[in-house]
Design an enzyme around this catalytic site. Structure first.
Site, mmCIF file in Angstrom:
data_model
loop_
_atom_site.group_PDB
_atom_site.id
_atom_site.type_symbol
_atom_site.label_atom_id
_atom_site.label_comp_id
_atom_site.label_asym_id
_atom_site.label_seq_id
_atom_site.Cartn_x
_atom_site.Cartn_y
_atom_site.Cartn_z
ATOM 1 N N ASP A 1 3.184 -1.385 -0.380
ATOM 2 C CA ASP A 1 2.156 -1.769 0.591
ATOM 3 C C ASP A 1 1.139 -0.630 0.764
ATOM 4 O O ASP A 1 0.803 -0.209 1.871
ATOM 5 C CB ASP A 1 2.806 -2.129 1.927
ATOM 6 C CG ASP A 1 2.086 -3.260 2.651
ATOM 7 O OD1 ASP A 1 1.110 -3.794 2.089
ATOM 8 O OD2 ASP A 1 2.485 -3.604 3.778
ATOM 9 N N ASP B 1 4.743 -10.579 9.886
ATOM 10 C CA ASP B 1 4.044 -9.777 8.877
ATOM 11 C C ASP B 1 3.763 -8.370 9.375
ATOM 12 O O ASP B 1 3.407 -7.491 8.583
ATOM 13 C CB ASP B 1 2.713 -10.433 8.506
ATOM 14 C CG ASP B 1 2.894 -11.778 7.822
ATOM 15 O OD1 ASP B 1 3.774 -11.877 6.952
ATOM 16 O OD2 ASP B 1 2.157 -12.722 8.166
ATOM 17 N N ASP C 1 3.466 -7.622 -4.007
ATOM 18 C CA ASP C 1 2.249 -6.821 -3.796
ATOM 19 C C ASP C 1 2.083 -5.672 -4.776
ATOM 20 O O ASP C 1 1.041 -5.004 -4.778
ATOM 21 C CB ASP C 1 2.182 -6.233 -2.374
ATOM 22 C CG ASP C 1 2.188 -7.295 -1.288
ATOM 23 O OD1 ASP C 1 1.867 -8.460 -1.598
ATOM 24 O OD2 ASP C 1 2.518 -6.971 -0.129
#
Length: 432
Positions: A223, A406, A262
């Site tokens: 991330d 999230d 991701d």
């Protein structure tokens, strides 16, 4: 193998002394005499199996017994000295279990033999069905053929919340709409022992004859663009050890694994050296699942329809070793519709040259995306896990756990990433 489903009776299977053989409801039934000294004193087998030295194979079969017993499955030379290239003890119960036993042949012969050695214990009845010997690179139907539906985790965050809050008026709705559905199990550094964690989870699914879906989520610099789920392993070497333990813990049991959400989308926040290191780690990860988890369909995360252009993503997938595994995943933890996601995945696959498989995360895409990604309002649950979907999609999966936040954002500003919120869950159920 010939007549591995026993639809043509028992031939060319044969049985040794201390056994009787017939068919029962389309499967082989073997009566085994008790009191023998060795497993090979009571045996059923098939001869004339061709084997190539150095070639990888997997022996598949479904077996059970009239009582809990042990047996041995072998692949060996059919003549003296009966050299074994696979010897696998198996535990049988009254419930039929699908076995998959990978091995690399040490023999080159046209006189191979597959045996099920049943002696050395009490008298019992042995049942066998769906026997095949598959070369590496051929399809056995994969983990779908080895299981009977997707695994529902009784310890998922929604399931635990429902169990811990039986008096809450929302509990029955969350149980019915979310907790009772198959969803992915996310594994990261928050579990101290990845091997034990993964092995325990996959074993529970295997015991239930269901297909588990897992997410490997521990890449260093995870991330990277300032999201709410930062972290990951402390170094490249630490990640290699972690992902190797993950793949080995799955082993030859059936599973679906999504690799590192991701990780190929956030390159804008990384320099060239970091990108090269990430590609090395992902290539290593895909190789580990290829080499150590033969009945796993692994998918490398490929972002979503609104993030990276399809051609660019295809190149990133190639650089990260997607050719080692089944294919790629799209829309993980996002909201794009299944149709949008399938169209994007189809474009990525075309840019790869075709032939890759893909899965779509449908956990929260029932009303599509409003352009926000972090706990946006007005979203809805999507289609629960199923085989097949739009434009050649292989699987629709709930990869993100519905109701898990999230991050400290959107309509859940006080709920950290990965924490279950009943309010988020209800709003996904209602589409509010």
């Amino acid at each position: 193998m010939v007549n591995g489903t026993f639809t043509s009776g028992t031939a060319p299977w044969w049985s040794s002394a201390n056994t009787t053989m017939g068919t029962d409801d389309g499967r082989l039934r073997v009566g085994v005499t008790g009191g023998t000294a060795n497993p090979w004193d009571a045996m059923v087998a098939q001869n004339d199996i061709p084997l190539a030295q150095g070639k990888a194979y997997t022996l598949f079969f479904t077996a059970s017994a009239g009582s809990a017993v042990s047996a041995v499955a072998t692949v060996q030379l059919g003549d003296a000295p009966y050299t074994n290239t696979l010897t696998a003890p198996i535990s049988l119960t009254t419930s039929g279990k699908r076995f998959s036993l990978p091995f690399t042949s040490s023999l080159s012969t046209t006189a191979g033999q597959v045996t099920f050695q049943l002696g050395g214990g009490a008298a019992h009845t042995f049942f066998l069905d769906d026997v095949s010997l598959t070369e590496s690179g051929q399809s056995s139907g994969g983990p779908l053929d080895l299981t009977n539906g997707f695994y529902v985790d009784p310890e998922s965050n929604p399931a635990k919340w429902v169990r811990d809050n039986p008096g809450d008026s929302r509990a029955s709705r969350i149980q019915s709409a979310i907790a009772s559905k198959p969803m992915a199990f996310w594994v990261g550094g928050w579990f101290g022992d990845v091997s034990a964690t993964v092995s325990s989870y996959v074993a529970a699914a295997d015991a239930a004859d269901r297909l588990p879906v897992l997410v490997a989520y521990n890449i260093p610099g995870r991330d990277a663009c300032g999201g709410h789920s930062g972290g990951g392993a402390g170094s490249e070497s630490a990640y290699r050890a972690w992902i190797s333990a993950f793949a080995s813990a799955v082993g030859d049991r059936p599973a679906v694994v999504v690799i590192e959400p991701d990780s190929l989308g956030d390159f804008a926040c990384m320099d060239d050296e970091d990108i090269a290191a990430r590609n090395r780690m992902l290539t290593y990860a895909t190789g580990q699942f290829r080499d150590h988890a033969p009945n796993t369909w692994a998918y490398l995360d490929a972002g979503n329809a609104g993030w990276v252009a399809a051609g660019t993503m295809a190149q990133r997938l190639q650089n990260a070793g997607v050719g080692n595994i089944r294919g790629f995943a799209v829309n993980v933890s996002n909201y794009y519709t299944t149709a949008q996601s399938a169209a994007y995945a189809s474009d990525v696959n075309a840019a790869l040259g075709g032939g890759a498989k893909w899965v779509i995360d449908t956990s929260r895409n029932g009303k599509g995306s409003n352009g926000e990604w972090c706990n946006p309002a007005g979203r809805r649950l999507g289609t629960p896990a199923q085989v097949g979907g739009d434009a050649g999609t292989e699987l629709l999966l709930w990869v993100k756990v519905p109701g898990d936040s999230d991050g400290n954002c959107g309509i859940a500003p006080g709920t950290p990433a990965g924490t279950f919120s009943p309010e988020l869950a209800i709003r996904l159920i209602d589409g509010s």
